[in-house]
Design a protein around this motif. Sequence first.
Motif, mmCIF file in Angstrom:
data_model
loop_
_atom_site.group_PDB
_atom_site.id
_atom_site.type_symbol
_atom_site.label_atom_id
_atom_site.label_comp_id
_atom_site.label_asym_id
_atom_site.label_seq_id
_atom_site.Cartn_x
_atom_site.Cartn_y
_atom_site.Cartn_z
ATOM 1 N N CYS A 51 0.832 -1.212 0.000
ATOM 2 C CA CYS A 51 0.000 0.000 0.000
ATOM 3 C C CYS A 51 0.862 1.256 0.000
ATOM 4 N N ALA A 52 1.924 1.243 0.817
ATOM 5 C CA ALA A 52 2.824 2.399 0.853
ATOM 6 C C ALA A 52 3.507 2.598 -0.492
ATOM 7 N N LEU A 53 3.943 1.499 -1.127
ATOM 8 C CA LEU A 53 4.611 1.604 -2.428
ATOM 9 C C LEU A 53 3.662 2.114 -3.502
ATOM 10 N N ILE A 54 2.401 1.687 -3.449
ATOM 11 C CA ILE A 54 1.419 2.174 -4.430
ATOM 12 C C ILE A 54 1.267 3.686 -4.323
ATOM 13 N N THR A 55 1.217 4.194 -3.105
ATOM 14 C CA THR A 55 1.088 5.635 -2.912
ATOM 15 C C THR A 55 2.293 6.375 -3.471
ATOM 16 N N VAL A 56 3.477 5.884 -3.135
ATOM 17 C CA VAL A 56 4.699 6.556 -3.601
ATOM 18 C C VAL A 56 4.829 6.462 -5.113
ATOM 19 N N LEU A 57 4.587 5.283 -5.666
ATOM 20 C CA LEU A 57 4.730 5.094 -7.110
ATOM 21 C C LEU A 57 3.701 5.901 -7.888
ATOM 22 N N THR A 58 2.500 6.046 -7.328
ATOM 23 C CA THR A 58 1.486 6.870 -7.993
ATOM 24 C C THR A 58 1.935 8.321 -8.069
ATOM 25 N N THR A 59 2.477 8.826 -6.975
ATOM 26 C CA THR A 59 2.973 10.209 -6.972
ATOM 27 C C THR A 59 4.111 10.387 -7.974
ATOM 28 N N ILE A 60 5.028 9.431 -7.996
ATOM 29 C CA ILE A 60 6.147 9.513 -8.941
ATOM 30 C C ILE A 60 5.648 9.442 -10.380
ATOM 31 N N ALA A 61 4.666 8.574 -10.643
ATOM 32 C CA ALA A 61 4.132 8.447 -11.996
ATOM 33 C C ALA A 61 3.447 9.736 -12.441
ATOM 34 N N ILE A 62 2.696 10.369 -11.544
ATOM 35 C CA ILE A 62 2.054 11.638 -11.886
ATOM 36 C C ILE A 62 3.102 12.689 -12.224
ATOM 37 N N PHE A 63 4.146 12.759 -11.391
ATOM 38 C CA PHE A 63 5.193 13.754 -11.631
ATOM 39 C C PHE A 63 5.898 13.506 -12.962
ATOM 40 N N LEU A 64 6.231 12.256 -13.249
ATOM 41 C CA LEU A 64 6.932 11.955 -14.498
ATOM 42 C C LEU A 64 6.054 12.232 -15.713
ATOM 43 N N THR A 65 4.756 11.945 -15.597
ATOM 44 C CA THR A 65 3.844 12.230 -16.703
ATOM 45 C C THR A 65 3.763 13.729 -16.963
ATOM 46 N N LEU A 99 -2.209 22.447 4.935
ATOM 47 C CA LEU A 99 -3.062 21.521 4.199
ATOM 48 C C LEU A 99 -4.299 22.221 3.657
ATOM 49 N N ALA A 100 -4.879 23.122 4.446
ATOM 50 C CA ALA A 100 -6.058 23.850 3.989
ATOM 51 C C ALA A 100 -5.711 24.776 2.827
ATOM 52 N N ILE A 101 -4.566 25.434 2.910
ATOM 53 C CA ILE A 101 -4.141 26.312 1.818
ATOM 54 C C ILE A 101 -3.876 25.491 0.558
ATOM 55 N N ALA A 123 2.024 21.618 -18.408
ATOM 56 C CA ALA A 123 2.911 22.610 -17.805
ATOM 57 C C ALA A 123 2.234 23.281 -16.620
ATOM 58 N N LEU A 124 0.933 23.579 -16.746
ATOM 59 C CA LEU A 124 0.186 24.143 -15.620
ATOM 60 C C LEU A 124 0.103 23.142 -14.472
ATOM 61 N N GLY A 125 -0.138 21.890 -14.809
ATOM 62 C CA GLY A 125 -0.194 20.863 -13.770
ATOM 63 C C GLY A 125 1.119 20.709 -13.041
ATOM 64 N N LEU A 126 2.222 20.850 -13.770
ATOM 65 C CA LEU A 126 3.531 20.760 -13.131
ATOM 66 C C LEU A 126 3.744 21.912 -12.155
ATOM 67 N N VAL A 127 3.300 23.111 -12.518
ATOM 68 C CA VAL A 127 3.406 24.251 -11.613
ATOM 69 C C VAL A 127 2.591 23.999 -10.339
ATOM 70 N N THR A 148 2.172 22.714 -4.512
ATOM 71 C CA THR A 148 1.611 21.934 -3.406
ATOM 72 C C THR A 148 2.682 21.074 -2.734
ATOM 73 N N PHE A 149 3.649 20.588 -3.509
ATOM 74 C CA PHE A 149 4.736 19.810 -2.921
ATOM 75 C C PHE A 149 5.550 20.674 -1.965
ATOM 76 N N ILE A 150 5.851 21.902 -2.374
ATOM 77 C CA ILE A 150 6.612 22.804 -1.508
ATOM 78 C C ILE A 150 5.832 23.107 -0.231
ATOM 79 N N LEU A 151 4.530 23.334 -0.353
ATOM 80 C CA LEU A 151 3.720 23.611 0.831
ATOM 81 C C LEU A 151 3.705 22.420 1.787
ATOM 82 N N ASN A 152 3.619 21.204 1.257
ATOM 83 C CA ASN A 152 3.611 20.034 2.129
ATOM 84 C C ASN A 152 4.966 19.808 2.785
#
Length: 325
Positions: A31-45, A226-228, A298-302, A307-311
């Motif tokens: 479950c932990a790997l699925i979460t991490v890999l999903t985030t990495i896949a979104i970023f790479l896409t 988190l709210a921001i 490009a907008l999604g990457l921004v 959000t990554f910086i805020l977290n």
Amino acid sequence: MSDPSATPDLQRSRGIDVLKERSYGGFFVACALITVLTTIAIFLTLLSDATAFFSAYPISDFLFGTTWSPNPRGQHGYVFGILPLVIGMFTVTAMAALVALPIGTLTAIYLSEYASPRVRSILKPMLEILAGIPTVVYGYFALVYVTPALQATLFPSLKTFNALSASLMIGIMIIPMVSSISEDAMSAVPDELRQAGYGLGATKYEVSTQVVLPAALSGIVSSYILAISRAIGETMILAVAMGSQATFPPVHRGVAGVPYIHPGDVLLEPGMTITTAMVNIAGGDLTGGSLPYDSMFALGLVLFVATFILNVISDLIAERYREVY
């Protein structure tokens, strides 16, 4: 004769129990790997398609341009200046934070320190209902009720589609996130700290604000971040109540000629944020592989980076001010 210094084995050693424990551990790891890999896949896409966009459109024009138009503009073609979207996003987020953070924090203080257990058991679930309302309902409520009310009272010149009413509804939407997480952090503060404050002659207000609040600061600040982040990623409220007009507000000159943008020029007018621009592109007639289509990534990457910086900031603050009891 047994060795009294030997450490007893308290774990069950039956084979079936060991197999079950290993299975549970493997499931949790998966479950932990699925979460991490999903985030990495979104970023790479996002990164791969954004790279294709920046190879055809200058990144400096994207980051510092003052005009956003994914449709051709005469001989100049497409224009992808993100500044109008960024200004709209940060203005809406700041206004929503001004609504949600004070109200959510004060609500958390009341639920944690002042409300009786019976009242808390009633009010907290009612408050968290706000988090379950579909965001499109908030958007229509802002358009149909909040905007006419503001036009009839405070801002007669307010446009039908505007950022102010959308910001207010986003602020109301994220109040449960601030109040619930902050209340949990305050409730985790040991009662010994409260009793010590009362023993020194402090009032309930002084104990709440000068003992409990600082002790729960890491959790409270984390709820803010988190709210921001949730406000930055909101889409439907803005699409319904704010409109889809990406305009760069006029720049004024202040003291010593310092340029600034008046908040009223953004809040009282229609506007567009990054998420709204992505929805418009995705819902249009654009085909995959075109420049406007790639601009959505490009907008999604921004947004991802923001959000990554805020977290990360939230985790650093929580680690820095976390109290261990």
